[in-house]
Write a protein that holds these residues in place. Structure first.
Motif, PDB file in Angstrom:
ATOM      1  N   SER A 122      19.902  25.006  32.084  1.00  0.00           N
ATOM      2  CA  SER A 122      21.024  25.288  31.192  1.00  0.00           C
ATOM      3  C   SER A 122      21.151  26.803  31.048  1.00  0.00           C
ATOM      4  O   SER A 122      20.580  27.400  30.114  1.00  0.00           O
ATOM      5  CB  SER A 122      20.802  24.646  29.821  1.00  0.00           C
ATOM      6  OG  SER A 122      21.856  24.953  28.938  1.00  0.00           O
ATOM      7  N   ASN A 126      22.836  25.695  26.130  1.00  0.00           N
ATOM      8  CA  ASN A 126      23.677  24.952  25.191  1.00  0.00           C
ATOM      9  C   ASN A 126      23.375  23.456  25.181  1.00  0.00           C
ATOM     10  O   ASN A 126      24.157  22.666  24.657  1.00  0.00           O
ATOM     11  CB  ASN A 126      25.152  25.172  25.531  1.00  0.00           C
ATOM     12  CG  ASN A 126      25.494  24.714  26.947  1.00  0.00           C
ATOM     13  OD1 ASN A 126      24.636  24.185  27.658  1.00  0.00           O
ATOM     14  ND2 ASN A 126      26.744  24.929  27.356  1.00  0.00           N
ATOM     15  N   GLY A 127      22.264  23.061  25.774  1.00  0.00           N
ATOM     16  CA  GLY A 127      21.891  21.650  25.782  1.00  0.00           C
ATOM     17  C   GLY A 127      22.495  20.848  26.906  1.00  0.00           C
ATOM     18  O   GLY A 127      22.215  19.650  27.031  1.00  0.00           O
ATOM     19  N   THR A 128      23.322  21.474  27.738  1.00  0.00           N
ATOM     20  CA  THR A 128      23.882  20.812  28.913  1.00  0.00           C
ATOM     21  C   THR A 128      23.132  21.315  30.149  1.00  0.00           C
ATOM     22  O   THR A 128      23.143  22.522  30.427  1.00  0.00           O
ATOM     23  CB  THR A 128      25.381  21.106  29.067  1.00  0.00           C
ATOM     24  OG1 THR A 128      26.063  20.605  27.914  1.00  0.00           O
ATOM     25  CG2 THR A 128      25.940  20.436  30.314  1.00  0.00           C
ATOM     26  N   THR A 130      22.130  21.152  34.307  1.00  0.00           N
ATOM     27  CA  THR A 130      22.561  20.828  35.662  1.00  0.00           C
ATOM     28  C   THR A 130      21.339  20.740  36.562  1.00  0.00           C
ATOM     29  O   THR A 130      20.471  21.623  36.545  1.00  0.00           O
ATOM     30  CB  THR A 130      23.517  21.906  36.204  1.00  0.00           C
ATOM     31  OG1 THR A 130      24.655  21.988  35.344  1.00  0.00           O
ATOM     32  CG2 THR A 130      23.975  21.563  37.615  1.00  0.00           C
ATOM     33  N   GLN A 151      15.360  21.809  31.160  1.00  0.00           N
ATOM     34  CA  GLN A 151      15.188  20.469  30.595  1.00  0.00           C
ATOM     35  C   GLN A 151      13.737  20.049  30.772  1.00  0.00           C
ATOM     36  O   GLN A 151      13.174  20.167  31.862  1.00  0.00           O
ATOM     37  CB  GLN A 151      16.124  19.503  31.323  1.00  0.00           C
ATOM     38  CG  GLN A 151      16.103  18.073  30.819  1.00  0.00           C
ATOM     39  CD  GLN A 151      17.041  17.200  31.656  1.00  0.00           C
ATOM     40  OE1 GLN A 151      17.872  17.708  32.395  1.00  0.00           O
ATOM     41  NE2 GLN A 151      16.886  15.900  31.545  1.00  0.00           N
ATOM     42  N   TRP A 188      18.072  12.248  32.142  1.00  0.00           N
ATOM     43  CA  TRP A 188      18.606  12.500  30.797  1.00  0.00           C
ATOM     44  C   TRP A 188      17.537  12.623  29.720  1.00  0.00           C
ATOM     45  O   TRP A 188      17.818  13.089  28.611  1.00  0.00           O
ATOM     46  CB  TRP A 188      19.608  11.414  30.415  1.00  0.00           C
ATOM     47  CG  TRP A 188      19.085  10.014  30.534  1.00  0.00           C
ATOM     48  CD1 TRP A 188      19.242   9.182  31.593  1.00  0.00           C
ATOM     49  CD2 TRP A 188      18.321   9.295  29.563  1.00  0.00           C
ATOM     50  NE1 TRP A 188      18.619   7.968  31.351  1.00  0.00           N
ATOM     51  CE2 TRP A 188      18.051   8.021  30.103  1.00  0.00           C
ATOM     52  CE3 TRP A 188      17.850   9.592  28.293  1.00  0.00           C
ATOM     53  CZ2 TRP A 188      17.307   7.048  29.433  1.00  0.00           C
ATOM     54  CZ3 TRP A 188      17.116   8.627  27.606  1.00  0.00           C
ATOM     55  CH2 TRP A 188      16.861   7.372  28.187  1.00  0.00           C
ATOM     56  N   THR A 191      17.330  15.524  26.938  1.00  0.00           N
ATOM     57  CA  THR A 191      18.655  16.002  26.524  1.00  0.00           C
ATOM     58  C   THR A 191      19.026  15.442  25.151  1.00  0.00           C
ATOM     59  O   THR A 191      19.975  15.916  24.525  1.00  0.00           O
ATOM     60  CB  THR A 191      19.731  15.594  27.544  1.00  0.00           C
ATOM     61  OG1 THR A 191      19.808  14.163  27.610  1.00  0.00           O
ATOM     62  CG2 THR A 191      19.394  16.145  28.925  1.00  0.00           C
ATOM     63  N   LYS A 192      18.299  14.429  24.722  1.00  0.00           N
ATOM     64  CA  LYS A 192      18.532  13.860  23.387  1.00  0.00           C
ATOM     65  C   LYS A 192      17.274  13.142  22.944  1.00  0.00           C
ATOM     66  O   LYS A 192      16.492  12.663  23.760  1.00  0.00           O
ATOM     67  CB  LYS A 192      19.712  12.875  23.416  1.00  0.00           C
ATOM     68  CG  LYS A 192      19.560  11.746  24.431  1.00  0.00           C
ATOM     69  CD  LYS A 192      20.794  10.858  24.438  1.00  0.00           C
ATOM     70  CE  LYS A 192      20.661   9.751  25.493  1.00  0.00           C
ATOM     71  NZ  LYS A 192      21.850   8.880  25.529  1.00  0.00           N
TER      72      LYS A 192
END
Length: 410
Positions: A122, A126-128, A130, A151, A188, A191-192
């Motif tokens: 990222s 910003n938490g997104t 790739t 991540q 993922w 990411t959360k």
């Protein structure tokens, strides 16, 4: 005239036989695979070099004796945009011989991936994230910096049984993902939610701290351990991922060990259905000191050591040592070509603490190899007991000693 006609007929027959022979080769490249052991082998890795096949085509499928498709992947190992090796995974009954056939086909199936490697980045923090396939680590990147650049703090890899990760910073530690599902989830995770707490898929199950965790690297020089920590450069390179295996490389340049600087590459491979990853470590310099890998021992009461046979040594722990407060087995299988003893670091050691370590003796320019295993009781109740984890390790050593025999007929 008759002689000329006869010669023409002979030429036509020969031409027909040549065409038939070529077509037969095109349709019937046969591979015979033999399990020489008296035990079943589930999800057994098989690799076949492209150079051993001499195929007159590049697009093909693989089928078994019953005409069923066999998932496979074609891996480019040297980055020249040409595949070098076939990788596939098969089941074998005791002493079973299996036949596969390679057939040319333009329309190729897409096989479900059962392995995965990911370095999510990222740049904007910003938490997104790739997924990148090549990354040179910034020298200024700090461990556990927030918001996160990577991540899950670095490279993660998984199959249908287990997952691992390595911190892509100066710690260079290795960690374990405990899985409750065969589905691939690491695209993922991170990411959360909190991956240190139990979720439907599993959780991060290892406390690494200042140890070598799950197979991180160091070097022993004059009885002192030097962690593979800060380096001049650190590069991640994805090689392959798919239905059979995941493979990637970590390149380190400028590793300072006392008064000497080393460069090395670690190539990591994880196959479908396996509870271990394979590490091959290549040093660009001649090394007389021991390389070192290890197992965190913050919660393990004992290290078990078994020389197994003339070819492999095994070191492992089994205890209530997961972050979920349940049973976790961790083990190393090391070819005796490289095995050079073992030891333990103190809980308060400054450089590398709370670690059972294994000494790995380099053998010229040949890569140093080891296998790191992780068995969590939530994944399989077999691992709720030391005997079950030990059984799995010994069976894997037996398989390593007796690889699947391969014959190619074309």
């Amino acid at each position: 005239m008759k002689q000329n006609l006869k010669n023409i007929l002979i030429s036509l027959v020969l031409f027909t036989l040549i065409i038939f022979s070529c077509e037969k080769q095109k349709e019937n490249t046969e591979i015979i695979l033999k399990n020489n052991l008296d035990i079943a082998r589930a999800d057994e890795p098989v690799t076949i070099k492209k150079s051993a096949l001499s195929l007159p085509y590049d697009q093909f499928i693989i089928i078994d004796e019953e005409g069923l498709l066999v998932p496979f992947q074609k891996d480019d190992l040297n980055g020249d945009q040409q595949w070098d090796e076939l990788a596939l995974v098969l089941d074998f009954m005791p002493q079973q011989q299996r036949k596969l056939y390679i057939k040319a086909q333009d329309s190729l199936p897409v096989f479900k991936a059962t392995t995965n490697v990911r370095l999510g980045k990222s740049p904007e923090r910003n938490g997104t994230f790739t997924d990148v396939v090549f990354e040179k680590r910034d020298k200024k990147h700090l461990p556990q910096s927030q918001p996160p650049l990577y991540q899950m703090e670095g490279v993660s890899w998984e199959n249908d049984k287990v997952g691992f990760r390595t911190y892509f910073d100066s710690r260079n530690g290795k960690d374990i993902w405990g899985k409750k599902t065969p589905e691939l989830v690491l695209d993922w995770v991170g990411t959360k939610g909190n991956y240190h707490e139990m979720d439907w898929w599993g959780m991060d199950i290892l406390k690494v701290g200042n140890s070598l965790g799950a197979g991180a690297l160091a070097m022993e020089k004059e009885q002192q351990l030097y962690r593979l920590g800060e380096t001049e450069d650190a590069i991640y390179e994805m090689v392959s991922e798919g239905p059979a295996r995941t493979k990637f490389r970590l390149h380190y340049k400028g590793w300072q060990v006392d008064d000497h600087t080393y460069n090395l590459t670690e190539e990591i491979t994880l196959w479908k259905g396996q509870y271990c990853y394979e590490s091959q470590v290549t040093l660009t310099d001649t090394v007389t000191s021991n390389l070192v890998t290890g197992i965190v021992n913050m919660d393990a009461k004992e290290l078990y050591v078994d020389t197994l046979d003339e070819n492999y040594a095994m070191l492992y722990t089994h205890d209530i040592q997961s972050l979920n407060k349940d049973h976790l087995g961790m083990g190393l299988i090391v070819p005796k070509t490289y095995f050079n003893g073992y030891g333990e670091t103190a809980a308060d050691a400054a450089s590398i603490s709370s670690t059972y370590f294994c000494k790995l003796k380099p053998n010229g320019q040949e890569p140093v190899k080891f296998y790191f295993f992780a068995g969590w009781e939530v994944t399989d109740s077999l691992f709720s007991h030391k005997a079950g984890f030990e059984k799995m390790l010994k069976e894997n050593s037996l398989k390593l000693n007796n690889p699947i025999q391969i014959e190619i007929h074309q």
